[in-house]
Design a protein around this motif. Structure first.
Motif, PDB file in Angstrom:
ATOM      1  N   MET A   1      -1.835  -7.871  -1.645  1.00 32.11           N
ATOM      2  CA  MET A   1      -1.985  -7.142  -0.488  1.00 32.11           C
ATOM      3  C   MET A   1      -1.345  -5.690  -0.482  1.00 32.11           C
ATOM      4  O   MET A   1      -0.100  -5.683  -0.572  1.00 32.11           O
ATOM      5  CB  MET A   1      -1.687  -7.946   0.616  1.00 32.11           C
ATOM      6  N   LEU A   2      -2.168  -4.753  -0.043  1.00 33.07           N
ATOM      7  CA  LEU A   2      -1.508  -3.252  -0.078  1.00 33.07           C
ATOM      8  C   LEU A   2      -1.031  -3.101   1.305  1.00 33.07           C
ATOM      9  O   LEU A   2      -1.632  -3.521   2.133  1.00 33.07           O
ATOM     10  CB  LEU A   2      -2.528  -2.341  -0.697  1.00 33.07           C
ATOM     11  N   HIS A  54      -2.675  -1.479   6.376  1.00 28.71           N
ATOM     12  CA  HIS A  54      -3.167  -2.003   5.272  1.00 28.71           C
ATOM     13  C   HIS A  54      -4.423  -1.584   5.040  1.00 28.71           C
ATOM     14  O   HIS A  54      -5.362  -1.282   5.839  1.00 28.71           O
ATOM     15  CB  HIS A  54      -3.165  -3.490   4.967  1.00 28.71           C
ATOM     16  N   VAL A  56      -8.167  -0.381   3.416  1.00 30.83           N
ATOM     17  CA  VAL A  56      -9.482  -1.289   3.076  1.00 30.83           C
ATOM     18  C   VAL A  56     -10.152  -0.645   1.792  1.00 30.83           C
ATOM     19  O   VAL A  56      -9.552   0.411   1.308  1.00 30.83           O
ATOM     20  CB  VAL A  56     -10.308  -1.349   4.014  1.00 30.83           C
ATOM     21  N   ARG A  86      -6.077  -2.308   8.291  1.00 31.39           N
ATOM     22  CA  ARG A  86      -5.950  -3.375   8.794  1.00 31.39           C
ATOM     23  C   ARG A  86      -4.420  -3.519   9.473  1.00 31.39           C
ATOM     24  O   ARG A  86      -3.514  -2.781   8.974  1.00 31.39           O
ATOM     25  CB  ARG A  86      -5.977  -4.601   7.871  1.00 31.39           C
ATOM     26  N   GLY A  88      -2.026  -6.576  10.270  1.00 34.82           N
ATOM     27  CA  GLY A  88      -2.279  -8.116   9.993  1.00 34.82           C
ATOM     28  C   GLY A  88      -3.479  -8.354   9.808  1.00 34.82           C
ATOM     29  O   GLY A  88      -4.119  -7.895   8.596  1.00 34.82           O
ATOM     30  N   VAL A  89      -4.178  -9.345  10.282  1.00 21.18           N
ATOM     31  CA  VAL A  89      -5.618  -9.734   9.866  1.00 21.18           C
ATOM     32  C   VAL A  89      -6.652  -9.103  10.703  1.00 21.18           C
ATOM     33  O   VAL A  89      -7.874  -9.251  10.402  1.00 21.18           O
ATOM     34  CB  VAL A  89      -5.753 -11.163   9.836  1.00 21.18           C
TER      35      VAL A  89
END
Lengths: 245, 363
Positions: A1-2, A54, A56, A86, A88-89
């Motif tokens: 995960m970046l 984060h 995409v 993003r 978190g989610v």
């Protein structure tokens, strides 16, 4: 995960000061909006986001222009660029900056929701055959985007994303989660045409539009909701989220 | 109850060629062990450009390797992307037939239409038309496998009459499935007489609704080929004697899978269209509800996930069985969160302590 790699302290140098986060909604009636999503070059995708967010794949931006006929702050016009990301989610857009035609409204948006406001002239023309939005700064066009060949959609086909605004707050430098709700009276999707996007004028010269994704234009009402959450920009959402409203 | 394994072939950041190679080798080792232990099917997704989440862009090659190194395990597309800009239907039919021959008739063919803009946009596919192209694919594939010569005039693709060769080993053709993430696709499966391959973990309640709807509708189906009346669900597997250890290790895998999945750029998010009403694994209605949750909230491992000690997993699978699911396909790992030896031990313990509680019904 970046995760983002930008230094929040350095980023905060140009961030607005929020003296008191919004505790009341700003209801905007007689609103019209054009929203375009465009792929941008992926090379700086981590460098333009703080560690809390984060990127995409592919990197993309949302460019929108909103005109409001009636609100408690009066009529206003707002053009905004966000980076799709993003927290978190959650799907979010990291607020790069905005142009607001009316100074008082710009001050309100900066002081309550952490909009990074730049002075400019914003125009939106919504017609049967398409929609055009233009932003000028000191007489120079920094945004020219169009929706061509409109096709009617239903409101349920739309997906709006909340934004994260970096600002100096009473809690320190934080990302403010800015939520909007939409009442859509009519909406169309069309062919996107972006003829001018002056990334440097928007304050992030590393954003290079490369490929169109979509554009919609709608009429209805928009409400800027009171602030509920803020997040420490240096850590991820699970560690850094704080409820404030 | 049938048990399968489900491969995304995820690779952790920072991406290296060595880690990609290891992901493929680990998956092949898991498939060989699954074959020995009595698992029924190895499924492999087809995804493109989805760094970290899935490096399984040529599943037909991977599945051929699985088939060549196993003897009983079925190999399965979960599923082939039925979008003509990504796969031409004739090439899908040809590759599937060849794999069915090479595997000795052990192929299942899942079908899909891609849900990320990353994939659709990368091939300049039109998101509005993927539902239509998928429908055309599932109607034409059985014809390509069973008729000597086929010509097709469609909306999203057409081709003149040609003899498509080879033909598959299985008569009349390999079982057809459709991957199901969003509510409603089970109706599409049932109406066409094809299997319902759940690829997003559904709750007991949602799966029961889905299964009931599917069973009812498939009675009146207009089959596109040989009827494949099966419904499966996706799950995660980490079985350990110590329930707490299982929860800690398997929970990390579950969380990582959800995180990587949520970071995909879903078509619905950036391309408004009626054709994509779900945001990833979230149904349209759930998106609005989820919005009010705290962004700092972690998603707990829900009921029914096969993470735990054997008795806990038996209990969960009994519930899946009671609501009429024919099979469960397990994600075994995500981005190397679990060391390979522990994955293999989990599979062995599952086969020893859990599998004997369930018998496989032959279809």
């Amino acid at each position: 995960m970046l995760s983002g790699t930008a230094d929040p302290v350095a980023m905060a140098g140009s961030a607005p000061v929020v003296s008191a986060m919004a505790t009341q909604p700003l209801e905007c009636r007689g609103a019209e909006l054009i929203q375009m999503i465009y792929e941008v070059g992926s090379a700086p995708r981590q460098a333009v986001l703080p560690p809390a967010l984060h990127p995409v794949n592919p990197a993309a931006i949302t460019v929108s222009v909103l005109t409001v006929g009636e609100s408690d702050a009066g009529p206003f016009t707002l053009a905004e660029t966000r980076i799709v990301c993003r927290s978190g989610v959650r799907s979010r857009g990291f607020h790069v900056s905005c142009f607001v035609s009316e100074t008082d409204v710009g001050n309100l948006l900066a002081d309550r929701w952490g909009f990074r406001v730049l002075p400019g002239e914003v125009e939106l023309s919504r017609h049967y055959h398409g929609t055009t939005a233009v932003v000028r700064r000191d007489g120079v066009t920094v945004l020219d985007m169009r929706l061509l060949g409109p096709q009617v959609l239903s409101a349920g086909d739309l997906q709006f994303t909340d934004a994260m605004h970096l600002a100096h707050t009473p809690h320190g430098v934080r990302l403010i989660q800015v939520e909007r709700t939409y009442e859509v009276a009519e909406v169309v999707r069309g062919r996107p045409l972006l003829t001018t996007f002056d990334a440097a004028a928007w304050g992030e010269p590393r954003l290079t539009p490369t490929h169109p994704i979509s554009v919609v234009s709608l009429a209805g009402a928009v409400t800027f909701r009171p602030v509920r959450y803020i997040c420490d920009p240096a850590v991820n959402a699970w560690e850094g989220t704080q409820r404030v409203g | 109850m049938k048990f399968g394994i489900f491969f995304e072939l995820s690779v952790p950041q920072p991406l290296t060629r060595a880690d990609e190679t290891q992901a493929y080798q680990d998956a092949l080792e898991q498939a060989r062990l699954a074959d020995e232990l009595g698992f029924g099917t190895a499924w492999a997704v087809e995804h493109h450009f989805l760094q970290e989440y899935s490096h399984c862009s040529a599943p037909e090659v991977f599945l051929t390797a699985v088939a060549m190194s196993t003897t009983r395990l079925r190999v399965a597309h979960g599923g082939v992307v039925c979008v003509p800009q990504i796969n031409h239907p004739i090439r899908v039919a040809e590759r599937a037939a060849a794999l069915d021959i090479l595997s000795g008739g052990r192929l299942d063919v899942g079908t899909a239409r891609a849900a990320t803009f990353t994939e659709l946009g990368g091939f300049l596919a039109d998101p509005d038309s993927t539902k239509m192209s998928w429908d055309e694919f599932v109607h034409v594939l059985p014809r390509l496998w069973t008729e000597e010569r086929v010509a097709y005039q469609g909306t999203t693709f057409s081709f003149p009459e040609r003899p498509v060769v080879p033909k598959p080993t299985q008569q009349p053709h390999p079982p057809l499935w459709v991957t199901v993430t969003s509510p409603g696709t089970e109706r599409d499966a049932a109406d066409r007489g094809i299997g319902c391959l759940g690829v997003a973990a559904a709750s007991f309640r949602e799966q029961e609704r889905r299964t009931t709807e599917y069973r009812k509708r498939i009675q009146q189906c207009e089959p596109v080929g040989h009827v494949n009346d099966q419904i499966t669900t996706q799950n995660y597997l980490f079985c350990h004697e110590d329930d707490a250890t299982a929860g800690r290790v398997g929970g990390a895998m579950f969380t990582q899978f959800g995180l990587l999945n949520s970071h995909l750029l879903w078509a619905r998010e950036v391309y408004p269209t009626r054709a994509y009403q779900s945001l990833g694994n979230l149904a349209a209605g759930v998106v609005a509800t989820a919005r009010d949750d705290s962004p700092g909230q972690r998603r707990p491992v829900p009921d029914g996930v096969a993470i735990g000690a054997p008795d806990r997993i038996v209990e969960a699978i009994k519930i899946w069985e009671s609501i009429g699911v024919d099979g469960i396909n397990f994600v075994l790992n995500t981005a190397n969160v679990i060391p390979q030896e522990q994955v293999l031990d989990s599979m062995r313990l599952f086969a020893r302590e859990v599998m004997p509680h369930f018998t496989e019904e032959k279809h």
